[in-house]
Enzyme design. Structure first.
Site, PDB file in Angstrom:
ATOM      1  N   SER A  63       7.741   2.170   4.491  1.00 48.86           N
ATOM      2  CA  SER A  63       8.583   3.153   5.191  1.00 48.86           C
ATOM      3  C   SER A  63       7.777   4.392   5.583  1.00 48.86           C
ATOM      4  CB  SER A  63       9.769   3.557   4.315  1.00 48.86           C
ATOM      5  OG  SER A  63       9.301   4.257   3.195  1.00 48.86           O
ATOM      6  N   ASP A  89       2.377 -10.229   3.185  1.00 50.31           N
ATOM      7  CA  ASP A  89       2.425  -9.849   1.784  1.00 50.31           C
ATOM      8  C   ASP A  89       1.943 -11.042   0.953  1.00 50.31           C
ATOM      9  OD1 ASP A  89       4.367  -7.497   0.233  1.00 50.31           O
ATOM     10  OD2 ASP A  89       3.520  -9.150  -0.931  1.00 50.31           O
ATOM     11  N   GLY A 112      -6.371  -7.696  -1.569  1.00 50.78           N
ATOM     12  CA  GLY A 112      -5.016  -7.189  -1.826  1.00 50.78           C
ATOM     13  C   GLY A 112      -4.668  -7.336  -3.297  1.00 50.78           C
ATOM     14  N   ALA A 113      -4.109  -6.291  -3.876  1.00 52.35           N
ATOM     15  CA  ALA A 113      -3.722  -6.355  -5.290  1.00 52.35           C
ATOM     16  C   ALA A 113      -2.927  -5.117  -5.676  1.00 52.35           C
ATOM     17  CB  ALA A 113      -4.963  -6.436  -6.188  1.00 52.35           C
ATOM     18  N   SER A 115      -3.596  -2.770  -7.923  1.00 53.40           N
ATOM     19  CA  SER A 115      -4.936  -2.627  -8.492  1.00 53.40           C
ATOM     20  C   SER A 115      -5.033  -1.571  -9.588  1.00 53.40           C
ATOM     21  CB  SER A 115      -5.922  -2.282  -7.368  1.00 53.40           C
ATOM     22  OG  SER A 115      -5.610  -0.997  -6.861  1.00 53.40           O
ATOM     23  N   THR A 158     -12.850  -8.691 -11.190  1.00 50.96           N
ATOM     24  CA  THR A 158     -13.064  -7.329 -11.707  1.00 50.96           C
ATOM     25  C   THR A 158     -13.687  -7.305 -13.099  1.00 50.96           C
ATOM     26  OG1 THR A 158     -11.799  -5.447 -12.602  1.00 50.96           O
ATOM     27  CG2 THR A 158     -10.602  -7.495 -12.369  1.00 50.96           C
ATOM     28  N   GLU A 160     -12.605  -5.613 -15.343  1.00 48.76           N
ATOM     29  CA  GLU A 160     -11.501  -5.541 -16.312  1.00 48.76           C
ATOM     30  C   GLU A 160     -11.277  -6.899 -16.986  1.00 48.76           C
ATOM     31  OE1 GLU A 160      -9.415  -2.941 -17.394  1.00 48.76           O
ATOM     32  OE2 GLU A 160     -10.787  -1.567 -16.394  1.00 48.76           O
ATOM     33  N   TYR A 182      -3.016  -6.319 -15.668  1.00 51.64           N
ATOM     34  CA  TYR A 182      -3.885  -6.419 -14.490  1.00 51.64           C
ATOM     35  C   TYR A 182      -5.055  -7.364 -14.767  1.00 51.64           C
ATOM     36  CZ  TYR A 182      -7.580  -4.911 -11.210  1.00 51.64           C
ATOM     37  OH  TYR A 182      -8.598  -4.879 -10.289  1.00 51.64           O
TER      38      TYR A 182
HETATM   39  P1  NDP Z   1      -6.736  -0.345  -3.461  1.00 47.23           P
HETATM   40  O1  NDP Z   1      -5.681  -0.107  -4.476  1.00 47.23           O
HETATM   41  O2  NDP Z   1      -7.339   0.834  -2.757  1.00 47.23           O
HETATM   42  O3  NDP Z   1      -6.158  -1.333  -2.334  1.00 47.23           O
HETATM   43  C1  NDP Z   1      -5.307  -2.397  -2.649  1.00 47.23           C
HETATM   44  C2  NDP Z   1      -4.840  -3.041  -1.370  1.00 47.23           C
HETATM   45  O4  NDP Z   1      -3.967  -4.129  -1.687  1.00 47.23           O
HETATM   46  C3  NDP Z   1      -4.048  -2.109  -0.451  1.00 47.23           C
HETATM   47  O5  NDP Z   1      -4.386  -2.388   0.882  1.00 47.23           O
HETATM   48  C4  NDP Z   1      -2.611  -2.516  -0.733  1.00 47.23           C
HETATM   49  O6  NDP Z   1      -1.726  -2.250   0.328  1.00 47.23           O
HETATM   50  C5  NDP Z   1      -2.803  -4.019  -0.890  1.00 47.23           C
HETATM   51  N1  NDP Z   1      -1.678  -4.671  -1.547  1.00 47.23           N
HETATM   52  C6  NDP Z   1      -1.023  -4.299  -2.671  1.00 47.23           C
HETATM   53  N2  NDP Z   1      -0.028  -5.137  -2.953  1.00 47.23           N
HETATM   54  C7  NDP Z   1      -0.040  -6.084  -1.969  1.00 47.23           C
HETATM   55  C8  NDP Z   1       0.770  -7.210  -1.685  1.00 47.23           C
HETATM   56  N3  NDP Z   1       1.815  -7.528  -2.450  1.00 47.23           N
HETATM   57  N4  NDP Z   1       0.473  -7.954  -0.600  1.00 47.23           N
HETATM   58  C9  NDP Z   1      -0.568  -7.628   0.200  1.00 47.23           C
HETATM   59  N5  NDP Z   1      -1.358  -6.552  -0.002  1.00 47.23           N
HETATM   60  C10 NDP Z   1      -1.096  -5.789  -1.083  1.00 47.23           C
HETATM   61  O7  NDP Z   1      -7.879  -1.225  -4.159  1.00 47.23           O
HETATM   62  P2  NDP Z   1      -9.457  -1.246  -3.873  1.00 47.23           P
HETATM   63  O8  NDP Z   1      -9.692  -1.242  -2.425  1.00 47.23           O
HETATM   64  O9  NDP Z   1     -10.116  -0.241  -4.738  1.00 47.23           O
HETATM   65  O10 NDP Z   1      -9.838  -2.657  -4.495  1.00 47.23           O
HETATM   66  C11 NDP Z   1      -9.837  -3.846  -3.705  1.00 47.23           C
HETATM   67  C12 NDP Z   1      -9.711  -5.053  -4.611  1.00 47.23           C
HETATM   68  O11 NDP Z   1     -10.796  -5.073  -5.530  1.00 47.23           O
HETATM   69  C13 NDP Z   1      -8.445  -5.080  -5.461  1.00 47.23           C
HETATM   70  O12 NDP Z   1      -8.039  -6.408  -5.587  1.00 47.23           O
HETATM   71  C14 NDP Z   1      -8.902  -4.544  -6.803  1.00 47.23           C
HETATM   72  O13 NDP Z   1      -8.080  -5.033  -7.841  1.00 47.23           O
HETATM   73  C15 NDP Z   1     -10.308  -5.113  -6.861  1.00 47.23           C
HETATM   74  N6  NDP Z   1     -11.261  -4.355  -7.649  1.00 47.23           N
HETATM   75  C16 NDP Z   1     -11.453  -3.027  -7.414  1.00 47.23           C
HETATM   76  C17 NDP Z   1     -12.386  -2.326  -8.137  1.00 47.23           C
HETATM   77  C18 NDP Z   1     -12.641  -0.877  -7.874  1.00 47.23           C
HETATM   78  O14 NDP Z   1     -13.321  -0.242  -8.689  1.00 47.23           O
HETATM   79  N7  NDP Z   1     -12.188  -0.311  -6.761  1.00 47.23           N
HETATM   80  C19 NDP Z   1     -13.183  -2.976  -9.198  1.00 47.23           C
HETATM   81  C20 NDP Z   1     -12.966  -4.408  -9.281  1.00 47.23           C
HETATM   82  C21 NDP Z   1     -12.034  -5.056  -8.545  1.00 47.23           C
HETATM   83  P3  NDP Z   1      -0.989  -0.807   0.492  1.00 47.23           P
HETATM   84  O15 NDP Z   1      -1.991   0.093   1.150  1.00 47.23           O
HETATM   85  O16 NDP Z   1       0.187  -1.116   1.316  1.00 47.23           O
HETATM   86  O17 NDP Z   1      -0.643  -0.345  -0.903  1.00 47.23           O
END
Ligand code: NDP
Length: 395
Positions: A63, A89, A112-113, A115, A158, A160, A182
């Site tokens: 939204s 999604d 996507g996660a 996170s 990750t 984690e 997570y």
């Molecule tokens: P962010 O939290 O910045 O980004 C997460 C992304 O996932 C966003 O674009 C979010 O969309 C999207 N998302 C969340 N839920 C859904 C869903 N149900 N369907 C589709 N998309 C979804 O994470 P990072 O960019 O930092 O990390 C990228 C990936 O790497 C993640 O999977 C994270 O778990 C993993 N990771 C990250 C680390 C780090 O230090 N950054 C370390 C190790 C792994 P929206 O913008 O709409 O919320």
């Protein structure tokens, strides 16, 4: 009627590309990114566009705007490589099949996660649905579209996964012991990637990435929370920063460096899993000290546990306090990665060190706050006062 016409076009497209050999198919250089609006998704999009890919991204309907990190990448479709966004999604299988069959990607990056580790304790089921089953849904969508031999798949695994310390430094062979919903959800994703690689001969890789940060990091993550607060304090807009476990040790690198590692994994002759890390660990407290030093202030620590405070040396003002509400029910005390395999086989090495990372994040937050202030003349005064040459420091 229009649906059946569009699905006919889709199946015609699939048939056309399936007649190509996987090598010919890959030459098309089409990437699909889930999580394109996140920190890593935005840097990866920039990186792939530079390399001549067409980049498709899955964005969630929201939204309010969630495309702030990628808005600068919109381009006129006549100007060469471009980014195309699709609503979708990771909880919606049909939608994923539809997107993949339309886009016909050569590489999929599943970033996507949900996170956030602390949030995963509050939203455990949702985190499992998106982070664990979402990965399965994407892999199955590739199979449903008949593209298992054609698509290369990157999974955002990750550090984690390691959770409780079993051995350090942590490498590809260290046993996992996740300590959060997570981490557990990501463990399922890790294994389903390996299972599909073995069962269906898919080119699917896990990048086991240690923490990586940047000025684009979400504001609820500890590094960005600190850099933002230090920026606010430097401008007199905030007095104190509240944190959780400041003794936690993390292996922090710069997101830009890690993006390149993801791409390199998908350019190898065969799929494999790789740790990307700096090989250095720092406490949250050290991050705080370094961040304050960027604005020329020193923090003196007093007390212990929940009573611990960080006092500014020159003024005596308490700048840091501990709030147990930020503690996780089960904590990961120490993360320290061993990137030797990625160094050797991918030729990957981090470029940005800890000090430069912290400095960049604090200065970027100061710049963002200053630019949001209305009067330009007062902006200049504040910047002069801080002796920060932002325009040259931040490229
Ligand atoms: P962010 O939290 O910045 O980004 C997460 C992304 O996932 C966003 O674009 C979010 O969309 C999207 N998302 C969340 N839920 C859904 C869903 N149900 N369907 C589709 N998309 C979804 O994470 P990072 O960019 O930092 O990390 C990228 C990936 O790497 C993640 O999977 C994270 O778990 C993993 N990771 C990250 C680390 C780090 O230090 N950054 C370390 C190790 C792994 P929206 O913008 O709409 O919320």
């Amino acid at each position: 009627m229009s649906t059946s016409v569009s699905s006919n076009i889709v199946s015609t497209n699939i048939l056309k590309v399936l007649s190509l050999s996987p090598e010919e198919y890959r030459k098309r250089k089409v990437a699909l990114i889930s999580g394109i609006t996140g920190q890593d998704g935005s840097y990866l999009t920039e990186f792939l566009l530079e390399k001549g890919y067409t980049v498709h991204g899955i964005i969630r309907r929201s939204s309010s705007f969630n495309t702030g990190r990628i808005e600068h990448l919109y381009r006129d479709s006549h100007e060469g490589p471009k980014m195309i966004l699709h609503y979708g999604d990771l909880t919606d299988s049909t939608n994923l099949v539809h997107i993949i069959s339309k886009v016909l990607p050569t590489e999929i990056y599943n970033l996507g996660a949900q996170s956030h580790v602390k949030v995963s304790f509050d939203m455990a089921e949702y985190t499992g649905n998106v982070d664990a089953l979402g990965t399965l849904r994407l892999l199955d969508a590739i199979r449903t579209c008949g593209l298992t031999r054609h698509v290369r798949f990157y999974q955002a695994s990750t550090s984690e996964l390691y959770g409780k310390v079993v051995e350090t430094p942590q490498s590809e062979t260290t046993p996992f012991y996740p300590r959060s919903p997570y981490g557990v959800a990501k463990l399922y994703a890790y294994w389903i990637v390996i299972n599909y690689r073995e069962a269906y001969n898919m080119f699917a890789c896990n990048g086991i990435l240690f923490n990586h940060e940047s000025p684009r990091r979400g504001r609820t993550f500890v590094t960005r929370k600190i850099s933002r607060a230090v920026a606010e304090i430097s401008l007199g807009k905030q007095e104190c920063l509240w944190l959780g476990n400041i003794d936690a040790k993390r292996d922090w690198g710069h997101a830009k460096d890690y993006i390149e590692g993801m791409w390199l994994m998908l350019q190898q002759d065969s799929p494999d899993d790789f740790v990307l890390a700096t090989g250095e660990t720092h406490t949250v407290k050290e991050y705080v000290d370094k961040a304050f030093s960027v604005i020329g202030r020193t923090i003196i620590w007093e007390g212990e546990g929940e009573e611990l405070v960080g006092r500014e040396k020159d003024t005596g003002i308490i700048r840091v306090r501990v709030d147990p509400k930020y503690f996780r029910p089960t904590e990961v005390e120490l993360l320290l990665g061993n990137p030797a395999k990625a160094n050797k086989l991918l030729g990957w090495k981090r470029k940005v060190d800890f000090d430069s990372l912290v400095k960049e994040m604090v200065l970027a937050d100061i710049e963002a706050i200053v630019l949001s202030v209305r009067e330009p003349s007062s902006n200049e005064l504040i910047l002069d006062d801080l002796h920060v040459k932002l325009s040259t420091t931040l490229s």
